[in-house]
Design an enzyme around this catalytic site. Structure first.
Site, PDB file in Angstrom:
ATOM      1  CE1 TYR A 142      -4.300   1.448   0.378  1.00 25.98           C
ATOM      2  CE2 TYR A 142      -3.477   2.178   2.649  1.00 25.98           C
ATOM      3  CZ  TYR A 142      -4.450   2.121   1.565  1.00 25.98           C
ATOM      4  OH  TYR A 142      -5.828   2.679   1.840  1.00 25.98           O
ATOM      5  CG  HIS A 147      -4.326   4.402  -3.345  1.00 26.14           C
ATOM      6  ND1 HIS A 147      -5.379   4.498  -3.972  1.00 26.14           N
ATOM      7  CD2 HIS A 147      -4.379   3.053  -2.450  1.00 26.14           C
ATOM      8  CE1 HIS A 147      -6.332   3.276  -3.607  1.00 26.14           C
ATOM      9  NE2 HIS A 147      -5.575   2.587  -3.048  1.00 26.14           N
ATOM     10  NE  ARG A 156      -9.283   4.582   8.408  1.00 24.97           N
ATOM     11  CZ  ARG A 156      -8.630   4.190   7.260  1.00 24.97           C
ATOM     12  NH1 ARG A 156      -9.467   2.895   6.751  1.00 24.97           N
ATOM     13  NH2 ARG A 156      -7.732   4.444   6.852  1.00 24.97           N
ATOM     14  CD  GLU A 214      -1.496  -3.053  -6.518  1.00 24.89           C
ATOM     15  OE1 GLU A 214      -0.593  -3.674  -6.096  1.00 24.89           O
ATOM     16  OE2 GLU A 214      -2.619  -2.764  -5.859  1.00 24.89           O
ATOM     17  CG  ASP A 246      -5.011  -6.069  -6.161  1.00 22.12           C
ATOM     18  OD1 ASP A 246      -5.568  -6.683  -6.380  1.00 22.12           O
ATOM     19  OD2 ASP A 246      -4.895  -5.200  -5.333  1.00 22.12           O
ATOM     20  CD  GLN A 253     -11.205  -2.200  -0.831  1.00 21.35           C
ATOM     21  OE1 GLN A 253     -11.375  -2.086  -1.944  1.00 21.35           O
ATOM     22  NE2 GLN A 253      -9.916  -1.983  -0.416  1.00 21.35           N
ATOM     23  CE1 TYR A 257     -10.828  -0.429   6.145  1.00 15.03           C
ATOM     24  CE2 TYR A 257     -13.137  -0.450   5.782  1.00 15.03           C
ATOM     25  CZ  TYR A 257     -12.024   0.098   6.323  1.00 15.03           C
ATOM     26  OH  TYR A 257     -12.016   1.609   6.639  1.00 15.03           O
ATOM     27  CE  LYS A 266      -8.196  -4.489  -2.559  1.00 16.05           C
ATOM     28  NZ  LYS A 266      -7.487  -3.410  -3.380  1.00 16.05           N
ATOM     29  CB  THR A 372      -3.534   1.958  -5.968  1.00 13.30           C
ATOM     30  OG1 THR A 372      -4.302   0.807  -5.594  1.00 13.30           O
ATOM     31  CG2 THR A 372      -4.042   2.547  -7.108  1.00 13.30           C
TER      32      THR A 372
END
Ligand code: MN
Length: 441
Positions: A142, A147, A156, A214, A246, A253, A257, A266, A372
């Site tokens: 990540y 991203h 969030r 990616e 991906d 998700q 998650y 995924k 990403t």
């Protein structure tokens, strides 16, 4: 790991394979990426090849012609005749370096080996590809802070970037069984989602289908369980880089998650390009790796002088869309965004050092995803989730169609390349994949 340039990087080299000398070509003689191929539609065994111009050099046939005589050994002979790159990856970077030098010399203009190698060439237009390696384990990271911040804001709003992000390279263990090579076609996944303001989840086809732009990192020779690969040695364990899409079901998700990370959103499909570009080919194009002085600096095991000198990769990354209607209208794929791997918050060497610091063993053919690669500006976003502001702003395509997320029949294409004044362009080729309708329930 010190980066050393050698005769294979000479910008003046030209190949007797004429198409390799075209300035716009992805595969000049300075590139020499590895893949696994056979004649299209044939029942031939898959075998290892190197892309040169618009051709593929069959390495088993080239070895039979005596090109790699100085490398001859039972291990090398078995590796070069294999249907995957794992055994060659396991031989280590000294062997990779010698092989590259022998390939470069054999494919140069004026090479005495031209006559004996002509028959070992096959046109890329007449070939089909398999996964370049058997991928034992797949870990997705990540590493783009742009991203992570943009997606964090959507998922969030009050707490976009979690406090560990600037200290730990965040990743999760993904699924290797559903990784396919470019051309992969897969069904829209079914699963649970929680609609906005609903009290209970619903089951059905995912509605928010997305891609993730990616870089894939193929591990060469790994480490024994309990050992770690330190950051100075990390890149010598990396066989090379490819393009990775991906695929992600954002609605699944968002529901699943927390607390353990992505799962069914995924693991239904991920697609990689057929060619692996070696780190040696990318050596002249490296950039310093930097960390804002106002940010936490890496812990000692993630820090090194060479990381600071040339830890970053300057790889342009492009995403294109061709809808079913565009295909029917004969329209070419349209660019959705352009980003660059140099924006990555964590380097390739840091990912390898971090992955193994606890004694986790990597193995030849393991694949790491970069996460990403969104850049700092909105146009450089590496997913539709970001480009459409969480699905709120539709994109209007040149033919008038609109897209918020991927629709059935859409093909997503990713391309990558690096270039520098005075040096040839080194391309990654492309990775394409197509979303098919969900299976009926
Ligand atoms: Mn990902």
């Amino acid at each position: 790991m010190t980066i050393q340039l050698n005769e294979t990087h000479d910008a003046g080299l030209r190949s007797w394979v004429g198409s390799a000398n075209d300035a716009q070509c992805d595969f000049p003689i300075q590139n020499l990426p590895y893949g696994v191929f056979r004649s299209s539609g044939s029942a031939e065994a898959f075998r290892i090849g190197v892309a040169i111009g618009d051709q593929i050099l069959d390495l088993k046939a080239a070895h039979a012609a005596g090109i790699f005589a100085t490398l001859k050994s039972p291990q090398f002979d078995q590796a070069i005749a294999s249907a995957s790159l794992n055994a060659l990856m396991d031989l280590g970077n000294t062997t990779w370096g010698i092989l590259r030098l022998l390939l470069s010399r054999a494919l140069r203009e004026g090479s005495p080996q031209q006559t004996s190698l002509q028959a070992a060439l096959i046109a890329q237009a007449d070939a089909e590809y398999a996964l370049p390696a058997q991928i034992g384990d797949y870990t997705d990271f990540y590493t783009s802070i742009h991203h992570a911040t943009a997606v964090g804001k959507l998922f969030r709003p009050d707490n976009p970037l979690l406090p560990n992000y600037k200290w730990v390279p965040i990743g999760y263990h993904g699924r290797s069984s559903s990784i396919g090579v470019s051309g992969q076609r897969f069904r829209r996944p079914l699963g649970q989602t929680m609609p906005p303001n609903a009290a209970t989840p619903v089951f059905g086809p995912a509605k928010r289908m997305d891609y993730e732009l990616e870089i894939g990192i193929f591990i060469g020779n790994g480490n024994a369980p309990g050992d770690a690969i330190n950051i100075e040695e990390a890149e010598s364990h990396v066989f090379g880089l490819c393009l990775l899409n991906d695929w992600s079901a954002r609605d699944m998700q968002a529901w699943e998650y927390q607390p353990l990370g992505p799962f069914l959103a995924k693991n239904f499909a991920s697609t990689i390009s057929p060619w692996i570009v070696t780190l040696e080919a990318l050596a002249p194009y490296r950039h310093p790796w930097q960390r804002e002085t106002t940010d936490p600096q890496p812990l000692a095991y993630l820090e090194s002088p060479e990381l600071r000198q040339h830890g970053a990769f300057d790889v342009e990354l492009e995403v294109l869309l061709q809808t079913k209607t565009m295909r029917e209208q004969g329209l070419a794929a349209q660019r959705l965004s352009l980003s660059n791997f140099r924006h990555s918050y964590w380097s390739v060497s840091q990912l390898v050092a971090h992955h193994t610091v606890n004694g986790c063993n990597l193995r030849a053919g393991d694949l790491l995803g970069s996460g990403t690669q969104s850049g700092p500006t909105p146009e450089e976003a590496g997913s539709l989730l970001e480009l459409t502001a969480g699905g709120k702003q539709a994109l209007t395509l040149a033919n008038g169609e609109q897209r918020v997320f991927i629709e059935d029949g859409d093909t997503i294409i990713m391309r990558g390349w690096t270039q520098k004044p005075g040096l040839p362009r080194i391309g990654f080729g492309e990775v394409a994949g197509t979303l098919l309708p969900a299976r009926s329930v």
